[in-house]
Design a protein around this motif. Structure first.
Motif, PDB file in Angstrom:
ATOM      1  N   MET A   1     -97.657  73.572 -58.597  1.00 40.79           N
ATOM      2  CA  MET A   1     -97.426  72.313 -58.416  1.00 40.79           C
ATOM      3  C   MET A   1     -97.565  71.927 -56.886  1.00 40.79           C
ATOM      4  SD  MET A   1     -94.052  69.978 -59.322  1.00 40.79           S
ATOM      5  CE  MET A   1     -93.937  70.462 -61.047  1.00 40.79           C
ATOM      6  N   SER A   2     -98.204  70.799 -56.570  1.00 37.59           N
ATOM      7  CA  SER A   2     -98.093  70.197 -55.317  1.00 37.59           C
ATOM      8  C   SER A   2     -97.213  69.185 -55.242  1.00 37.59           C
ATOM      9  CB  SER A   2     -99.543  69.720 -54.969  1.00 37.59           C
ATOM     10  OG  SER A   2     -99.988  68.352 -55.393  1.00 37.59           O
ATOM     11  N   THR A   3     -96.732  68.913 -54.066  1.00 39.97           N
ATOM     12  CA  THR A   3     -95.752  67.842 -53.785  1.00 39.97           C
ATOM     13  C   THR A   3     -96.351  66.944 -52.545  1.00 39.97           C
ATOM     14  OG1 THR A   3     -93.815  69.102 -54.274  1.00 39.97           O
ATOM     15  CG2 THR A   3     -93.222  67.230 -52.652  1.00 39.97           C
ATOM     16  N   THR A   4     -96.588  65.700 -52.688  1.00 38.53           N
ATOM     17  CA  THR A   4     -97.180  64.933 -51.963  1.00 38.53           C
ATOM     18  C   THR A   4     -95.949  63.870 -51.119  1.00 38.53           C
ATOM     19  OG1 THR A   4     -99.093  65.151 -52.916  1.00 38.53           O
ATOM     20  CG2 THR A   4     -98.982  63.144 -51.547  1.00 38.53           C
ATOM     21  N   MET A  64    -107.527  60.119 -50.896  1.00 39.51           N
ATOM     22  CA  MET A  64    -107.488  61.296 -51.905  1.00 39.51           C
ATOM     23  C   MET A  64    -107.068  62.305 -50.923  1.00 39.51           C
ATOM     24  SD  MET A  64    -107.819  62.505 -54.843  1.00 39.51           S
ATOM     25  CE  MET A  64    -109.056  61.416 -55.687  1.00 39.51           C
ATOM     26  N   THR A  65    -105.919  62.797 -51.192  1.00 38.44           N
ATOM     27  CA  THR A  65    -105.312  64.087 -50.479  1.00 38.44           C
ATOM     28  C   THR A  65    -106.179  65.452 -50.687  1.00 38.44           C
ATOM     29  OG1 THR A  65    -103.961  64.870 -52.090  1.00 38.44           O
ATOM     30  CG2 THR A  65    -103.065  63.094 -50.866  1.00 38.44           C
ATOM     31  N   PRO A  66    -105.990  66.401 -49.851  1.00 40.24           N
ATOM     32  CA  PRO A  66    -106.709  67.697 -50.068  1.00 40.24           C
ATOM     33  C   PRO A  66    -106.278  68.272 -51.342  1.00 40.24           C
ATOM     34  CG  PRO A  66    -106.162  67.448 -47.783  1.00 40.24           C
ATOM     35  CD  PRO A  66    -105.354  66.061 -48.584  1.00 40.24           C
ATOM     36  N   ASP A  67    -105.192  67.730 -51.979  1.00 38.52           N
ATOM     37  CA  ASP A  67    -104.881  68.377 -53.262  1.00 38.52           C
ATOM     38  C   ASP A  67    -105.198  67.522 -54.331  1.00 38.52           C
ATOM     39  OD1 ASP A  67    -103.165  70.788 -52.048  1.00 38.52           O
ATOM     40  OD2 ASP A  67    -101.361  69.413 -51.835  1.00 38.52           O
ATOM     41  N   ASN A  68    -106.131  66.557 -54.381  1.00 44.29           N
ATOM     42  CA  ASN A  68    -106.763  65.681 -55.075  1.00 44.29           C
ATOM     43  C   ASN A  68    -105.534  64.882 -55.597  1.00 44.29           C
ATOM     44  OD1 ASN A  68    -109.363  66.279 -54.962  1.00 44.29           O
ATOM     45  ND2 ASN A  68    -108.998  68.378 -55.971  1.00 44.29           N
ATOM     46  N   ALA A 130     -94.071  59.001 -65.103  1.00 46.02           N
ATOM     47  CA  ALA A 130     -92.988  58.213 -64.473  1.00 46.02           C
ATOM     48  C   ALA A 130     -92.131  59.419 -63.542  1.00 46.02           C
ATOM     49  CB  ALA A 130     -92.182  57.296 -65.141  1.00 46.02           C
ATOM     50  N   ASP A 131     -91.638  60.226 -64.371  1.00 48.41           N
ATOM     51  CA  ASP A 131     -90.829  61.236 -63.708  1.00 48.41           C
ATOM     52  C   ASP A 131     -91.465  62.205 -62.558  1.00 48.41           C
ATOM     53  OD1 ASP A 131     -88.984  60.400 -65.518  1.00 48.41           O
ATOM     54  OD2 ASP A 131     -89.072  61.918 -66.936  1.00 48.41           O
ATOM     55  N   ASN A 132     -92.628  62.014 -62.490  1.00 47.03           N
ATOM     56  CA  ASN A 132     -93.118  62.753 -61.318  1.00 47.03           C
ATOM     57  C   ASN A 132     -93.307  62.049 -60.084  1.00 47.03           C
ATOM     58  OD1 ASN A 132     -94.008  65.004 -63.350  1.00 47.03           O
ATOM     59  ND2 ASN A 132     -96.065  64.193 -63.670  1.00 47.03           N
ATOM     60  N   VAL A 133     -92.878  61.137 -60.101  1.00 43.06           N
ATOM     61  CA  VAL A 133     -92.652  60.107 -58.817  1.00 43.06           C
ATOM     62  C   VAL A 133     -91.290  59.932 -58.765  1.00 43.06           C
ATOM     63  CG1 VAL A 133     -93.326  57.887 -57.926  1.00 43.06           C
ATOM     64  CG2 VAL A 133     -95.146  58.961 -59.217  1.00 43.06           C
ATOM     65  N   ILE A 134     -90.743  60.337 -57.244  1.00 43.77           N
ATOM     66  CA  ILE A 134     -89.483  60.072 -57.147  1.00 43.77           C
ATOM     67  C   ILE A 134     -89.432  59.316 -55.818  1.00 43.77           C
ATOM     68  CG2 ILE A 134     -87.373  61.403 -56.267  1.00 43.77           C
ATOM     69  CD1 ILE A 134     -88.944  62.696 -59.060  1.00 43.77           C
ATOM     70  N   ALA A 135     -88.464  58.147 -56.387  1.00 43.13           N
ATOM     71  CA  ALA A 135     -88.426  57.176 -55.358  1.00 43.13           C
ATOM     72  C   ALA A 135     -87.734  57.387 -54.020  1.00 43.13           C
ATOM     73  CB  ALA A 135     -88.128  55.745 -55.814  1.00 43.13           C
ATOM     74  N   ALA A 146     -89.808  50.588 -42.597  1.00 45.81           N
ATOM     75  CA  ALA A 146     -90.684  50.580 -41.520  1.00 45.81           C
ATOM     76  C   ALA A 146     -92.038  51.261 -42.168  1.00 45.81           C
ATOM     77  CB  ALA A 146     -90.049  51.494 -40.451  1.00 45.81           C
ATOM     78  N   THR A 147     -92.652  50.741 -41.603  1.00 42.00           N
ATOM     79  CA  THR A 147     -94.264  51.459 -41.673  1.00 42.00           C
ATOM     80  C   THR A 147     -94.157  52.798 -41.314  1.00 42.00           C
ATOM     81  OG1 THR A 147     -95.374  49.125 -41.094  1.00 42.00           O
ATOM     82  CG2 THR A 147     -96.752  51.207 -40.943  1.00 42.00           C
ATOM     83  N   GLY A 148     -94.720  53.700 -42.301  1.00 41.29           N
ATOM     84  CA  GLY A 148     -94.734  55.091 -42.163  1.00 41.29           C
ATOM     85  C   GLY A 148     -93.523  55.884 -42.378  1.00 41.29           C
ATOM     86  N   ALA A 149     -92.653  55.128 -42.958  1.00 43.94           N
ATOM     87  CA  ALA A 149     -91.336  55.895 -43.615  1.00 43.94           C
ATOM     88  C   ALA A 149     -91.656  56.373 -44.722  1.00 43.94           C
ATOM     89  CB  ALA A 149     -90.170  54.647 -43.445  1.00 43.94           C
ATOM     90  N   HIS A 150     -90.618  57.181 -45.128  1.00 49.28           N
ATOM     91  CA  HIS A 150     -90.761  57.768 -46.707  1.00 49.28           C
ATOM     92  C   HIS A 150     -90.647  56.718 -47.872  1.00 49.28           C
ATOM     93  CE1 HIS A 150     -90.666  60.590 -49.831  1.00 49.28           C
ATOM     94  NE2 HIS A 150     -89.402  60.142 -50.243  1.00 49.28           N
ATOM     95  N   LEU A 151     -91.632  56.642 -48.681  1.00 46.77           N
ATOM     96  CA  LEU A 151     -91.626  55.642 -49.721  1.00 46.77           C
ATOM     97  C   LEU A 151     -91.429  56.414 -50.953  1.00 46.77           C
ATOM     98  CD1 LEU A 151     -91.996  52.570 -50.446  1.00 46.77           C
ATOM     99  CD2 LEU A 151     -94.349  52.928 -50.998  1.00 46.77           C
ATOM    100  N   PHE A 152     -91.981  57.507 -51.305  1.00 45.60           N
ATOM    101  CA  PHE A 152     -91.789  58.192 -52.609  1.00 45.60           C
ATOM    102  C   PHE A 152     -92.458  59.605 -52.409  1.00 45.60           C
ATOM    103  CE2 PHE A 152     -95.592  55.473 -53.794  1.00 45.60           C
ATOM    104  CZ  PHE A 152     -96.225  56.640 -54.384  1.00 45.60           C
ATOM    105  N   THR A 153     -91.973  60.305 -53.211  1.00 45.62           N
ATOM    106  CA  THR A 153     -92.477  61.804 -53.519  1.00 45.62           C
ATOM    107  C   THR A 153     -93.339  61.910 -54.833  1.00 45.62           C
ATOM    108  OG1 THR A 153     -90.930  62.592 -52.124  1.00 45.62           O
ATOM    109  CG2 THR A 153     -92.178  64.267 -53.220  1.00 45.62           C
ATOM    110  N   ALA A 154     -94.465  62.414 -54.780  1.00 48.37           N
ATOM    111  CA  ALA A 154     -95.409  62.673 -56.088  1.00 48.37           C
ATOM    112  C   ALA A 154     -95.486  64.077 -56.229  1.00 48.37           C
ATOM    113  CB  ALA A 154     -96.729  61.927 -55.782  1.00 48.37           C
ATOM    114  N   ASN A 155     -95.087  64.405 -57.432  1.00 49.17           N
ATOM    115  CA  ASN A 155     -95.351  65.927 -57.759  1.00 49.17           C
ATOM    116  C   ASN A 155     -96.480  66.175 -58.926  1.00 49.17           C
ATOM    117  OD1 ASN A 155     -93.102  67.164 -56.239  1.00 49.17           O
ATOM    118  ND2 ASN A 155     -91.623  65.825 -57.785  1.00 49.17           N
ATOM    119  N   LYS A 156     -97.309  66.852 -58.620  1.00 46.46           N
ATOM    120  CA  LYS A 156     -98.288  67.194 -59.779  1.00 46.46           C
ATOM    121  C   LYS A 156     -98.583  68.338 -60.036  1.00 46.46           C
ATOM    122  CE  LYS A 156    -101.808  63.429 -59.731  1.00 46.46           C
ATOM    123  NZ  LYS A 156    -101.773  63.023 -61.034  1.00 46.46           N
TER     124      LYS A 156
END
Length: 156
Positions: A1-4, A64-68, A130-135, A146-156
């Motif tokens: 699993m990758s975390t983005t 598209m991240t290196p983890d697709n 939806a549960d793969n995206v953590i706000a 702020a621009t560039g601040a953490h918005l959410f984490t995606a787990n794939k």
């Protein structure tokens, strides 16, 4: 699993995706994520993740991240109808970008003047769970981000 870790492409008030006044985004039809309500000024939209600028349109882009993991940034609702008016690209489709790199300047007052909603949905393309995206905390609180601040984490 990758975390983005997905960053806010613009500054403003963080908004849960289900509160975006467009069912394509609020119901997760494109994917899940969060949104940012930008201030009414010309705003610089940056890459929310590092990777290849897979698609670049005047009003939206996909990195598209290196983890697709494809992350879509959509500048405003129904802004495709403007044919690029109010947007200035600072990158080229196919470019490799770093998280936080300027992609498009977004003339929010011009969009508002046309009667369009300037909110910026940010979603993981084709994410069906939806549960793969953590706000992030700011999204949950509806706080300024702020621009560039953490918005959410995606787990794939």
């Amino acid at each position: 699993m990758s975390t983005t870790h997905v960053l806010a492409p613009v500054a403003g008030r963080a908004v849960p995706l289900q509160d975006v006044p467009d069912p394509v985004f609020s119901q997760g039809m494109v994917g899940y994520g969060a949104a940012v309500e930008p201030p009414h000024q010309v705003t610089e939209a940056v890459a929310p993740v590092g990777g290849k600028l897979l698609k670049l349109m005047p009003h939206a882009y996909v990195v598209m991240t290196p983890d697709n993991v494809g992350v879509l940034v959509h500048l405003g609702l129904d802004t495709v109808a403007l044919g690029g008016e109010g947007f200035t690209a600072h990158a080229t489709e196919g470019d490799v970008v770093t998280a936080g790199q300027l992609v498009i300047s977004y003339d929010v007052p011009a969009i508002v003047a046309k009667g369009l909603n300037p909110i910026v949905p940010v979603v993981v393309m084709d994410e069906r769970e939806a549960d793969n995206v953590i706000a992030g905390e700011s999204v949950l609180e509806g706080a300024d981000i702020a621009t560039g601040a953490h918005l959410f984490t995606a787990n794939k």
